[in-house]
Design a protein around this motif. Structure first.
Motif, PDB file in Angstrom:
ATOM      1  N   THR A  20      53.570 -15.144  68.517  1.00 20.06           N
ATOM      2  CA  THR A  20      52.218 -13.748  69.082  1.00 20.06           C
ATOM      3  C   THR A  20      51.950 -13.776  70.448  1.00 20.06           C
ATOM      4  O   THR A  20      52.474 -11.937  70.864  1.00 20.06           O
ATOM      5  CB  THR A  20      50.931 -14.435  68.652  1.00 20.06           C
ATOM      6  OG1 THR A  20      51.047 -14.852  66.908  1.00 20.06           O
ATOM      7  CG2 THR A  20      50.209 -13.258  68.241  1.00 20.06           C
ATOM      8  N   THR A  36      41.232  -5.670  72.859  1.00 24.32           N
ATOM      9  CA  THR A  36      41.520  -4.794  71.460  1.00 24.32           C
ATOM     10  C   THR A  36      42.549  -4.433  70.954  1.00 24.32           C
ATOM     11  O   THR A  36      42.225  -4.724  69.266  1.00 24.32           O
ATOM     12  CB  THR A  36      39.743  -4.457  71.542  1.00 24.32           C
ATOM     13  OG1 THR A  36      39.027  -5.210  72.573  1.00 24.32           O
ATOM     14  CG2 THR A  36      39.901  -3.604  70.272  1.00 24.32           C
ATOM     15  N   SER A  37      43.196  -4.310  71.292  1.00 27.17           N
ATOM     16  CA  SER A  37      43.925  -2.501  71.096  1.00 27.17           C
ATOM     17  C   SER A  37      45.180  -4.094  70.338  1.00 27.17           C
ATOM     18  O   SER A  37      45.994  -4.412  69.301  1.00 27.17           O
ATOM     19  CB  SER A  37      44.917  -1.256  71.500  1.00 27.17           C
ATOM     20  OG  SER A  37      45.897  -2.023  73.180  1.00 27.17           O
ATOM     21  N   ALA A  39      45.077  -7.261  69.592  1.00 22.66           N
ATOM     22  CA  ALA A  39      44.106  -8.094  68.427  1.00 22.66           C
ATOM     23  C   ALA A  39      44.502  -6.999  67.250  1.00 22.66           C
ATOM     24  O   ALA A  39      44.577  -7.654  66.160  1.00 22.66           O
ATOM     25  CB  ALA A  39      42.946  -8.218  68.800  1.00 22.66           C
ATOM     26  N   ASP A  40      44.220  -5.818  67.557  1.00 19.06           N
ATOM     27  CA  ASP A  40      44.480  -5.517  66.358  1.00 19.06           C
ATOM     28  C   ASP A  40      45.824  -4.994  65.326  1.00 19.06           C
ATOM     29  O   ASP A  40      46.483  -4.935  64.869  1.00 19.06           O
ATOM     30  CB  ASP A  40      43.524  -3.775  66.365  1.00 19.06           C
ATOM     31  CG  ASP A  40      42.297  -3.454  66.340  1.00 19.06           C
ATOM     32  OD1 ASP A  40      41.825  -4.273  66.409  1.00 19.06           O
ATOM     33  OD2 ASP A  40      42.298  -2.501  67.206  1.00 19.06           O
ATOM     34  N   THR A  41      46.597  -4.680  67.115  1.00 16.66           N
ATOM     35  CA  THR A  41      48.276  -4.362  66.600  1.00 16.66           C
ATOM     36  C   THR A  41      48.810  -5.896  65.529  1.00 16.66           C
ATOM     37  O   THR A  41      49.410  -5.682  65.028  1.00 16.66           O
ATOM     38  CB  THR A  41      49.020  -4.191  67.643  1.00 16.66           C
ATOM     39  OG1 THR A  41      48.624  -3.004  68.572  1.00 16.66           O
ATOM     40  CG2 THR A  41      50.554  -4.376  67.493  1.00 16.66           C
ATOM     41  N   PHE A  42      48.358  -6.756  66.314  1.00 17.22           N
ATOM     42  CA  PHE A  42      48.625  -8.595  65.096  1.00 17.22           C
ATOM     43  C   PHE A  42      47.731  -8.567  64.386  1.00 17.22           C
ATOM     44  O   PHE A  42      48.294  -9.873  64.315  1.00 17.22           O
ATOM     45  CB  PHE A  42      48.884  -9.290  66.455  1.00 17.22           C
ATOM     46  CG  PHE A  42      49.538  -9.047  67.871  1.00 17.22           C
ATOM     47  CD1 PHE A  42      50.961  -9.626  67.694  1.00 17.22           C
ATOM     48  CD2 PHE A  42      50.008  -8.159  69.030  1.00 17.22           C
ATOM     49  CE1 PHE A  42      51.958  -9.138  68.206  1.00 17.22           C
ATOM     50  CE2 PHE A  42      50.931  -7.608  69.747  1.00 17.22           C
ATOM     51  CZ  PHE A  42      52.094  -8.494  69.703  1.00 17.22           C
ATOM     52  N   HIS A  43      46.835  -8.277  64.566  1.00 16.95           N
ATOM     53  CA  HIS A  43      45.954  -8.556  62.904  1.00 16.95           C
ATOM     54  C   HIS A  43      45.351  -9.314  63.069  1.00 16.95           C
ATOM     55  O   HIS A  43      45.142 -10.454  62.409  1.00 16.95           O
ATOM     56  CB  HIS A  43      46.623  -8.025  61.828  1.00 16.95           C
ATOM     57  CG  HIS A  43      47.726  -6.938  61.803  1.00 16.95           C
ATOM     58  ND1 HIS A  43      46.796  -5.796  61.661  1.00 16.95           N
ATOM     59  CD2 HIS A  43      49.169  -6.548  61.737  1.00 16.95           C
ATOM     60  CE1 HIS A  43      47.850  -5.002  61.081  1.00 16.95           C
ATOM     61  NE2 HIS A  43      49.169  -5.767  61.762  1.00 16.95           N
ATOM     62  N   MET A  44      44.710  -9.584  64.286  1.00 22.73           N
ATOM     63  CA  MET A  44      43.634 -11.027  64.410  1.00 22.73           C
ATOM     64  C   MET A  44      42.750 -10.646  65.210  1.00 22.73           C
ATOM     65  O   MET A  44      42.020  -9.780  65.814  1.00 22.73           O
ATOM     66  CB  MET A  44      44.973 -11.710  65.215  1.00 22.73           C
ATOM     67  CG  MET A  44      45.262 -11.624  66.776  1.00 22.73           C
ATOM     68  SD  MET A  44      46.584 -12.485  67.900  1.00 22.73           S
ATOM     69  CE  MET A  44      46.236 -14.229  67.198  1.00 22.73           C
ATOM     70  N   THR A  45      41.621 -11.837  65.217  1.00 22.06           N
ATOM     71  CA  THR A  45      40.500 -11.808  65.476  1.00 22.06           C
ATOM     72  C   THR A  45      41.106 -11.634  67.693  1.00 22.06           C
ATOM     73  O   THR A  45      41.491 -12.029  68.402  1.00 22.06           O
ATOM     74  CB  THR A  45      39.724 -13.123  65.819  1.00 22.06           C
ATOM     75  OG1 THR A  45      40.464 -13.949  66.392  1.00 22.06           O
ATOM     76  CG2 THR A  45      39.904 -13.112  63.895  1.00 22.06           C
TER      77      THR A  45
END
Length: 119
Positions: A20, A36-37, A39-45
């Motif tokens: 990651t 935040t972006s 976290a979204d890209t890597f599908h995590m919290t």
């Protein structure tokens, strides 16, 4: 035991050991991004991504800046030259050892093909 690695190398290799975090560096190589972006890209919290970013920051590979409520990440100023030099030195060492091993194997095969020495 003698410590051969500089602390910065230890931090860098620890940071680079995670898929990651390597992905985050690739992403930031294309453009700065908010935590935040990422976290979204890597599908995590968000919490998980903050931990990854903290590791990258400690290694000096990423810098963050908070503007308002958004923390933006970008690549740090220092590159990976020291790490590349360390890897190259060890690559050369292994290459030399494998070349020596190849030579021994070829000599053994040649001796096998020649058969037992006449006495």
């Amino acid at each position: 035991m003698v410590q051969l690695l500089m602390p910065s190398l230890d931090l860098s290799f620890a940071a680079l050991s995670d898929k990651t975090r390597r992905g985050v560096l690739e992403q930031l190589g294309r453009a700065d991004a908010s935590i935040t972006s990422l976290a979204d890209t890597f599908h995590m919290t968000l919490t998980g991504m903050k931990k990854h970013i903290a590791v990258l920051e400690r290694a000096g590979l990423v810098v963050t800046e908070k503007v308002g409520r958004v923390r933006t990440c970008r690549l740090g100023q220092r590159g990976l030259e020291a790490e590349a030099e360390w890897i190259e030195a060890h690559r050369k060492l292994f290459e030399a050892r494998f070349d020596a091993l190849d030579k021994i194997i070829l000599e053994m095969k040649q001796e096998e093909e020649d058969g037992p020495a006449d006495e």
